[in-house]
Design an enzyme around this catalytic site. Structure first.
Site, PDB file in Angstrom:
ATOM      1  N   SER A  47      73.892  26.618   6.765  1.00 32.42           N
ATOM      2  CA  SER A  47      74.378  27.981   6.514  1.00 32.42           C
ATOM      3  C   SER A  47      73.521  28.766   5.517  1.00 32.42           C
ATOM      4  CB  SER A  47      75.824  27.933   5.998  1.00 32.42           C
ATOM      5  OG  SER A  47      76.693  27.381   6.951  1.00 32.42           O
ATOM      6  N   PRO A  53      74.561  30.423  -0.347  1.00 32.63           N
ATOM      7  CA  PRO A  53      73.797  29.432  -1.119  1.00 32.63           C
ATOM      8  C   PRO A  53      74.457  28.067  -1.075  1.00 32.63           C
ATOM      9  CG  PRO A  53      74.881  31.022  -2.583  1.00 32.63           C
ATOM     10  CD  PRO A  53      75.213  31.433  -1.186  1.00 32.63           C
ATOM     11  N   ASN A 127      80.914  21.709   5.705  1.00 32.79           N
ATOM     12  CA  ASN A 127      80.971  23.098   5.255  1.00 32.79           C
ATOM     13  C   ASN A 127      82.390  23.664   5.313  1.00 32.79           C
ATOM     14  OD1 ASN A 127      78.286  22.911   4.852  1.00 32.79           O
ATOM     15  ND2 ASN A 127      77.684  23.997   6.710  1.00 32.79           N
ATOM     16  N   ILE A 128      82.604  24.674   4.497  1.00 29.17           N
ATOM     17  CA  ILE A 128      83.932  25.282   4.405  1.00 29.17           C
ATOM     18  C   ILE A 128      83.889  26.739   4.849  1.00 29.17           C
ATOM     19  CG2 ILE A 128      84.780  23.742   2.593  1.00 29.17           C
ATOM     20  CD1 ILE A 128      83.958  25.832   0.513  1.00 29.17           C
ATOM     21  N   ASP A 129      82.768  27.146   5.447  1.00 31.70           N
ATOM     22  CA  ASP A 129      82.599  28.566   5.768  1.00 31.70           C
ATOM     23  C   ASP A 129      83.106  28.952   7.159  1.00 31.70           C
ATOM     24  OD1 ASP A 129      80.568  27.606   7.480  1.00 31.70           O
ATOM     25  OD2 ASP A 129      79.044  27.853   5.930  1.00 31.70           O
ATOM     26  N   ASN A 244      66.121  18.826   8.904  1.00 30.94           N
ATOM     27  CA  ASN A 244      66.400  19.079   7.486  1.00 30.94           C
ATOM     28  C   ASN A 244      65.065  19.274   6.760  1.00 30.94           C
ATOM     29  OD1 ASN A 244      68.816  19.100   5.757  1.00 30.94           O
ATOM     30  ND2 ASN A 244      67.740  17.546   4.582  1.00 30.94           N
TER      31      ASN A 244
END
Ligand code: CNA
Length: 394
Positions: A47, A53, A127-129, A244
């Site tokens: 993300s 960030p 991720n939490i987005d 990555n």
């Protein structure tokens, strides 16, 4: 992590399943074997090109910048004890990170495309987005290992809080309270905080990597357990692809590991080229609300990735700074509360996070440094401490 050998496999060692140790050979494998059970594992790096960030990068990471503020320690923003006393910093951060503000990346769209082609078994994300879902990956294909903003509930009576109300409250930068007037407890998104258990869905699904015919790992440092163990449960002969910036988690140590040590978006484009899916990928991405994020950047002078992240972090820290300009009275109250919280900090937390001295709390501005704990995310999720892990039984 598993006991996997992390030594990179000798270049001369032939792969056992693939025809070669490159992305073209992986594409060939997918097509020839009609691979349908692909497991994808992702982290914050997926993300960052959307402008979010990551937490730990020495200069641009959120924690590095939160450390400059008046929080007793940067991680307090995700500490359930601190949240109970002062939920405002978390909600200021939530206002910034709340789903709907950012456009999914090409990497997210690649996962959605895998699903549309009937090849995605499961996506495990840290991720939490919620950008995976915004990109079109259905909720039942996603395991939110560290929870997400998708649902929320009262921290006292667990009553769920309506999504539309949550959105409004966060937009107004307010703090939501339980819809049951008699309770009035604080409401929190179902994001895993310090001292909270991982979602049941993680435990229910964590043996799936062993059933995969291909694993794709993207944008994660693989430092947070138990998530970091997932790639090691992929069968030995099953190809694993890492996209990555850096080599992580022992990937590259098996004969059928393929490493694309580059930007996630560039990596998935290369993958899509090899599969002959590039046009479909770009179309899939074009569907992801082009008025947000990247589109705007096309109209303005180009900024480097670093500049974009710097801007985002600066905006966020300013917002939080403003929210945290506490009156002397409030500051004293929180200081007293925090002294109590510090005294009752759990052993795992104390072992991984430098405890603030009471005299430092809310009085000494902390400088932006990369602490030794920054080399591991155990300080972010101390309950994920490796020692406490049960290994999935496979
Ligand atoms: P991390 O430890 O910050 O690692 C990120 C990894 O991605 C590093 O290895 C970077 O080199 C790499 N990376 C960064 N940007 C890119 C890029 N564009 N292309 C390729 N590689 C890149 O993050 P993890 O996810 O491994 O750590 C787990 C934490 C961070 C989880 O608990 C998350 O909840 C948490 N987090 C989530 C978000 C989000 O939801 N977007 C943001 C920040 C932190």
């Amino acid at each position: 992590m598993g006991n996997e050998n992390s030594t990179p496999v000798d270049e001369a060692t032939p792969p056992s399943t693939l025809h070669g140790r490159n992305i073209e050979a992986v594409a060939q494998y997918i097509k020839e074997r009609d691979v349908k059970n692909i497991v994808v594992m992702t982290g914050a790096g997926l993300s960052t090109s959307a402008g979010i960030p990551d937490f730990r990068s020495p200069d641009t990471g959120l924690y590095a910048n939160l450390a400059r503020l008046n929080l007793p320690y940067a991680e307090a923003v995700f500490d359930i004890g601190y949240f109970r006393k002062n939920p405002l910093p978390f909600y200021t951060l939530a206002h910034e990170l709340y789903p709907g503000k950012y456009r999914p990346t090409v990497g997210h769209s690649f996962i959605s495309l895998l699903n549309k082609k009937g090849r995605l078994l499961k996506l495990f994300t840290q991720n939490i987005d919620c950008l995976e879902q915004e990109a079109g990956v259905p909720g039942d294909k996603i395991v939110y290992a560290h929870g997400s903003f998708a649902t929320q509930r009262c921290i006292e009576c667990q009553t769920e809080y309506p999504d539309d109300r949550m959105k409004e409250v966060i937009q107004r930068k307010e703090v939501p309270h339980c819809i049951r007037k008699s309770c009035n407890g604080l409401v929190k998104p179902d994001i895993v905080f310090f001292g909270e258990a991982l979602p049941e869905a993680f435990h229910r699904n964590r043996s799936l990597p062993a059933k995969a015919d291909l694993a794709i790992i993207m944008g994660t440092s693989l430092t947070v357990q138990p998530f970091a163990s997932l790639p090691s449960f992929v069968r030995e002969e099953t190809p694993r692809v890492l996209i990555n910036y850096e080599r992580v988690g022992g990937l590259g140590s098996r004969a059928d590991d393929v490493l694309l040590l580059q930007d996630c978006d560039e990596g998935v484009r290369k993958f899509a080229d090899a599969l002959g899916w590039r046009e479909e990928l770009e179309q899939e991405w074009a569907r992801t609300n082009p008025d947000k994020g990247q589109k705007k950047e096309e109209d303005t002078p180009k900024k480097t990735r670093q500049e974009k992240l710097d801007d985002e972090v600066e905006k966020l820290t300013k917002d939080i700074d403003t929210s945290l300009k506490l009156s002397g009275e409030t500051s004293d109250r929180i200081k007293a509360d925090l002294e109590k919280v510090t005294a009752s900090t759990s052993p795992s937390k104390a072992a991984t996070s430098p405890s603030p001295k009471p005299s430092d709390i809310l009085t000494t501005p902390q400088t932006t440094t990369t602490s030794t704990t920054a080399s591991s995310l155990n300080h972010v999720f101390p309950h994920l401490n490796e020692d406490k892990l049960e290994k999935p039984s496979l």
